[in-house]
Design a protein around this motif. Sequence first.
Motif, short mmCIF file in Angstrom:
data_model
loop_
_atom_site.label_atom_id
_atom_site.label_comp_id
_atom_site.label_asym_id
_atom_site.label_seq_id
_atom_site.Cartn_x
_atom_site.Cartn_y
_atom_site.Cartn_z
N ARG A 62 -3.65 37.93 -30.44
CA ARG A 62 -2.38 37.49 -29.81
C ARG A 62 -1.35 37.10 -30.88
O ARG A 62 -0.15 37.32 -30.72
CB ARG A 62 -2.64 36.32 -28.86
N LEU A 63 -1.85 36.49 -31.94
CA LEU A 63 -0.94 36.10 -33.03
C LEU A 63 -0.39 37.35 -33.73
O LEU A 63 0.80 37.44 -34.02
CB LEU A 63 -1.68 35.20 -34.03
N LEU A 103 8.20 32.11 -30.30
CA LEU A 103 7.02 32.85 -30.78
C LEU A 103 5.77 31.99 -30.70
O LEU A 103 4.74 32.40 -30.19
CB LEU A 103 7.25 33.27 -32.24
N PHE A 104 5.89 30.76 -31.21
CA PHE A 104 4.73 29.91 -31.30
C PHE A 104 4.31 29.40 -29.92
O PHE A 104 3.14 29.33 -29.60
CB PHE A 104 5.00 28.72 -32.22
N ARG A 105 5.30 29.06 -29.11
CA ARG A 105 4.94 28.47 -27.80
C ARG A 105 4.24 29.47 -26.90
O ARG A 105 3.40 29.10 -26.09
CB ARG A 105 6.18 27.88 -27.15
N LEU A 129 -3.25 25.04 -34.62
CA LEU A 129 -3.45 25.38 -33.21
C LEU A 129 -2.08 25.44 -32.54
O LEU A 129 -1.28 24.51 -32.69
CB LEU A 129 -4.32 24.30 -32.55
N PHE A 130 -1.83 26.54 -31.84
CA PHE A 130 -0.55 26.66 -31.12
C PHE A 130 -0.69 25.96 -29.77
O PHE A 130 -1.72 26.13 -29.10
CB PHE A 130 -0.20 28.14 -30.94
N THR A 131 0.30 25.16 -29.40
CA THR A 131 0.25 24.44 -28.12
C THR A 131 1.48 24.82 -27.30
O THR A 131 2.40 25.45 -27.82
CB THR A 131 0.28 22.91 -28.34
N HIS A 132 1.50 24.41 -26.03
CA HIS A 132 2.68 24.79 -25.23
C HIS A 132 3.92 24.01 -25.65
O HIS A 132 5.03 24.40 -25.34
CB HIS A 132 2.40 24.65 -23.72
N LYS A 133 3.73 22.92 -26.45
CA LYS A 133 4.91 22.19 -26.93
C LYS A 133 5.26 22.54 -28.38
O LYS A 133 6.34 22.21 -28.85
CB LYS A 133 4.66 20.70 -26.86
N THR A 143 6.59 19.35 -32.43
CA THR A 143 7.19 20.08 -31.31
C THR A 143 8.23 21.06 -31.84
O THR A 143 8.80 20.86 -32.92
CB THR A 143 7.85 19.11 -30.30
N LEU A 144 8.47 22.11 -31.06
CA LEU A 144 9.38 23.18 -31.48
C LEU A 144 10.46 23.41 -30.45
O LEU A 144 10.22 23.23 -29.25
CB LEU A 144 8.59 24.47 -31.67
#
Length: 391
Positions: free
Chosen positions: A288-289, A203-205, A228-232, A196-197
Amino acid sequence: MSEHFDTIILGAGGAGLMAAATAGQRGARVLLLDHADAPGKKILISGGGRCNFTNLNPRAECYLSQNPHFAKSAMSRYTQHDFIALVERHGIAWHEKTLGQLFCDGSARQIVAMLLAECESGGVDMRLSMPIEEVACEESGFRVSSGGKQFRAGSLVVATGGPSIPKMGATGFAYDVARQFGLKVVEPRPALVPLTLGREEALFRDLSGVAAPVVVRCDKTTFREAALFTHKGLSGPAILQISSYWKPGQAISIDFVPELGADFLAVLKKSNPAQLARKALIGLLPERLVEALCVRTGLDGRLGDLKDGFLSSVSQRLHDWTFQPNGTEGFAKAEVTIGGVSTAELSSRTMEAKSVPGLFFIGEGVDVTGWLGGYNFQWAWASGVAAGEAV
Ligand code: FDA
């Protein structure tokens, strides 16, 4: 009134089923108890329902433990080839997906059915929905109180796994039994788990759902797989793998462009100065990245208009994007648990506790944890066979 067996096995997951079948087929009277209403629940959900049941190349470096040599003995006596032969004897078709990872062509249910058939041919008495109330050591062996009944046996195998995914019935029961008998437990923590971030890594979220092939690094350990970028925060195989090595406070670095040279933007500038910088990155990375990375690095305009020094610093940043996770998604989302019953307490040959004759620990409850990719099941099978042959 109590029922008597040669051995009692607690936990009908991969390790417990394997130990029960092995011991039963050697002629032992085996009782297999589980508090769940069905056996092998983690097998059923593993590998996206196809069970990544082993890996073609399980080497010592793929396992984390306070003693990296501990798993070698059991794993060399029951290898991936032995398990593949068992799978083939049961007519289960399989394929290699990637990186030596073997999956069922059909369903993980076939692996559970195979293990149950093996238990049946060993005459194993399996009883489900049996919460374990008490374990005690007596002169002649062990007594287990479960479901209001008493069971006695000369040996006891604890195969109740680790606490990852408690909503599936996972518990730290193996640690309780170990502590009850005075055995050390290496501090358990979630592994193969999304990171988690905090807010500063927005940026990642913002990129939730985007995946990219990367090289991820924590200290000296690296993995080249997809993130894989996740919402968390971050997940995907690369992140799950590195999570097993990450400790709170440590930084993680991602190389977004591992195939490219250190100064790749300056090289691109030479070959195509009129190209827009962000266009140069699209094709190498998901759009998007690229957009997010350009905003963060200030990369904008035609390559030919940007200074070499600036391009070098952006190239370097894309090769070594360092950030600090603020945690993990915890045992609720962890595929496995690192730590567990200390290997120093167990025989590496039999899994028997050195100080408690007749007491065995196998599978995920022991301080042996594999990488993602079939390594954890191979440990469950091998440690199960080691104990099943020794009880
Ligand atoms: P496991 O947890 O399988 O079995 C323990 C058993 O003990 C369970 O049946 C449980 O009900 C029972 N139990 C627990 N506490 C009890 C108590 N107090 N009283 C009575 N019974 C109790 N690995 C791999 O190699 N390839 C893969 O594809 C995957 N995929 C995967 C996906 C997901 C979502 C998860 C969560 C995990 C994986 N894994 C994996 C990891 C793998 O599932 C794990 O390493 C093994 O199942 C461990 O086997 P054990 O038999 O040690 O424990």
